[in-house]
Design an enzyme around this catalytic site. Structure first.
Site, PDB file in Angstrom:
ATOM      1  N   GLY A  23       0.737  -1.348   0.106  1.00  0.00           N
ATOM      2  CA  GLY A  23      -0.047  -0.316  -0.554  1.00  0.00           C
ATOM      3  C   GLY A  23       0.655   0.873   0.476  1.00  0.00           C
ATOM      4  N   ARG A  33      13.205  10.582  -3.021  1.00  0.00           N
ATOM      5  CA  ARG A  33      13.971  11.537  -3.413  1.00  0.00           C
ATOM      6  C   ARG A  33      15.376  11.509  -2.294  1.00  0.00           C
ATOM      7  NH1 ARG A  33      14.607  16.501  -0.461  1.00  0.00           N
ATOM      8  NH2 ARG A  33      15.196  18.150  -1.444  1.00  0.00           N
ATOM      9  N   GLY A  34      15.302  11.204  -0.894  1.00  0.00           N
ATOM     10  CA  GLY A  34      16.459  10.964  -0.101  1.00  0.00           C
ATOM     11  C   GLY A  34      17.273  10.010  -0.432  1.00  0.00           C
ATOM     12  N   ARG A  85       1.265  -4.917  -4.938  1.00  0.00           N
ATOM     13  CA  ARG A  85       1.311  -6.480  -4.166  1.00  0.00           C
ATOM     14  C   ARG A  85       1.315  -7.240  -4.668  1.00  0.00           C
ATOM     15  NH1 ARG A  85      -0.515  -4.787   0.659  1.00  0.00           N
ATOM     16  NH2 ARG A  85      -2.370  -3.015   0.875  1.00  0.00           N
ATOM     17  N   ASP A 116       5.699  -4.030   6.004  1.00  0.00           N
ATOM     18  CA  ASP A 116       5.561  -6.236   7.024  1.00  0.00           C
ATOM     19  C   ASP A 116       5.839  -7.087   5.612  1.00  0.00           C
ATOM     20  OD1 ASP A 116       2.748  -6.089   6.510  1.00  0.00           O
ATOM     21  OD2 ASP A 116       2.523  -6.923   9.061  1.00  0.00           O
ATOM     22  N   THR A 139       4.167   2.736   5.634  1.00  0.00           N
ATOM     23  CA  THR A 139       2.706   2.416   5.699  1.00  0.00           C
ATOM     24  C   THR A 139       2.128   3.250   6.669  1.00  0.00           C
ATOM     25  OG1 THR A 139       1.215  -0.068   7.135  1.00  0.00           O
ATOM     26  CG2 THR A 139       4.097   1.161   7.339  1.00  0.00           C
ATOM     27  N   ASP A 141      -0.140   2.002   8.709  1.00  0.00           N
ATOM     28  CA  ASP A 141      -0.914   1.392   9.954  1.00  0.00           C
ATOM     29  C   ASP A 141       0.080   2.324  11.001  1.00  0.00           C
ATOM     30  OD1 ASP A 141      -3.248   1.172   8.453  1.00  0.00           O
ATOM     31  OD2 ASP A 141      -2.130  -0.940   7.465  1.00  0.00           O
ATOM     32  N   ASP A 143       2.431  -0.159  12.475  1.00  0.00           N
ATOM     33  CA  ASP A 143       2.312  -1.671  12.671  1.00  0.00           C
ATOM     34  C   ASP A 143       3.608  -2.335  12.561  1.00  0.00           C
ATOM     35  OD1 ASP A 143       2.412  -1.789  10.264  1.00  0.00           O
ATOM     36  OD2 ASP A 143       0.327  -2.796  10.238  1.00  0.00           O
ATOM     37  N   ARG A 185      -6.890  -2.192   9.542  1.00  0.00           N
ATOM     38  CA  ARG A 185      -7.267  -4.093   9.217  1.00  0.00           C
ATOM     39  C   ARG A 185      -7.177  -4.738  10.782  1.00  0.00           C
ATOM     40  NH1 ARG A 185      -6.938  -5.895   3.613  1.00  0.00           N
ATOM     41  NH2 ARG A 185      -8.594  -4.816   3.508  1.00  0.00           N
ATOM     42  N   ARG A 268      -4.712   7.564   2.449  1.00  0.00           N
ATOM     43  CA  ARG A 268      -3.490   7.302   2.109  1.00  0.00           C
ATOM     44  C   ARG A 268      -2.864   8.398   0.891  1.00  0.00           C
ATOM     45  NH1 ARG A 268      -3.560   1.205  -0.197  1.00  0.00           N
ATOM     46  NH2 ARG A 268      -3.570   0.074   2.087  1.00  0.00           N
TER      47      ARG A 268
END
Length: 335
Positions: A23, A33-34, A85, A116, A139, A141, A143, A185, A268
């Site tokens: 995602g 860019r970095g 994905r 992840d 991400t 999230d 997480d 989720r 997003r």
């Protein structure tokens, strides 16, 4: 501001590549860019961008990037490299094919920006083929184990807050409950931070169980007795589709007239916040420095304001826990 590690370069690379996977999240472009500019200004001769994540890697959709290629992308949401994905990348034979493609193009190392699942692919790639990899946590999230923050989380929270502040006007005008569903989720980090920051009456997350009937009865009683405050209920989408609709249905059965607002993929998108631009830029540059310092099979994250390295094996085998004390603040402050 972040504290960056002092790393001594001990390796040299002529050519590296980077990709964004899974995602998309606001801040991926500043991270790209970095990486590109830090690499080119640190003696790496060539940097290649891989289109559409691992899917583009296995089809050799790889193009050279220059400093000019990443001009004026720091303010743009999404990812200039596109993302996807790739279920095929779960197969060892496909990963071996991907490694051979990199070798054929004389690409010596890979930087992966994603969540992840993307980190799992990166870890297996280096473990099985020896291609050096560095991961960056991209991400919304938040997480990723070992890192306090992830690229895009701050922007997603602010996007949700902006929407909720507008929803609140109608909620107060009509004295009505609004069920606002945010992304998450498997984790409730967005919902918890948004819930606290917007003063929600209630926050529901996947990590902590609740009784649906009892919750709805309590909400209905509070509204009927005039105890409700903001009228905003923040709900993480969770693994089970339709949770928000089921809550709305039970509230209707109890005499309420709740309205559902699903924020969805709006979280997003959009221009990354200043925080995410800074985080992504520092992580992108640091990924190159870690690579030149001889590191491999790590994620470059942030902990207590310091840029740190976390073994990818740990990232993919552990779960980041939503602090119960922080979550309880959502209840403590709503009355």
């Amino acid at each position: 501001m972040f504290t960056l590690p002092h790393l001594k370069p001990i390796k040299s690379y002529k050519s590296i590549a980077l990709l964004t996977s899974g995602g998309d999240s606001p801040g991926m472009n500043p991270a790209i860019r970095g990486v590109v500019r830090a690499a080119l200004n640190s003696g790496i001769e060539s940097v290649y961008g891989i289109q559409r994540g691992y899917s583009g890697l296995i089809t050799a959709d790889i193009h050279k990037l220059t400093s000019r290629s990443v001009t004026n992308i720091i303010q743009r949401g999404g990812t200039m490299l596109k993302s996807a994905r790739c279920l095929e990348f779960k197969e060892p034979a496909i990963r071996a094919q991907a490694a051979q493609i990199l070798r054929d193009k004389n690409i010596e190392a890979l930087i992966v920006i994603g969540g992840d699942g993307s980190m799992a692919g990166a870890h297996l790639l280096t473990e099985e083929t020896g291609i050096p990899v560095i991961g960056l946590p991209g991400t919304i999230d938040n997480d990723i184990p070992g890192s306090d923050d992830t690229i895009g989380f701050d922007t997603a929270v602010n996007t949700a807050l902006d929407a909720i502040d507008k929803i609140r006007d109608t909620a107060l005008s009509h004295e009505r409950l609004f069920l606002v569903e945010v992304m998450g989720r498997n984790s409730g980090f967005i919902a918890t931070q948004v819930g606290i920051a917007c003063g929600a009456e209630l926050v529901i997350v996947p990590e902590y169980a609740f009784d649906l009937h009892d919750l709805c009865v309590t909400l209905a009683q509070q509204r009927a007795s005039g105890q409700g405050s903001s009228g905003i209920i923040v709900i993480a989408e969770g693994k089970d589709p339709g949770l928000t609709s089921r809550i709305a249905y039970q509230l209707e059965e109890l005499g309420q007239d709740p309205k559902i607002c699903i924020l969805g993929h709006i979280q997003r998108g959009g221009s990354p916040s200043g925080h995410d631009r800074m985080l992504a830029s520092c992580l992108g540059a640091s990924a190159v420095h870690y690579l030149l310092a001889g590191f491999n099979d790590i994620l470059v994250g942030v902990r207590q304001g310091t840029i740190v390295d976390i073994p990818l094996r740990k990232v993919i085998s552990e779960k980041k826990i939503l602090d119960r004390n922080i979550f309880d603040i959502t209840t403590l402050l709503h009355k």
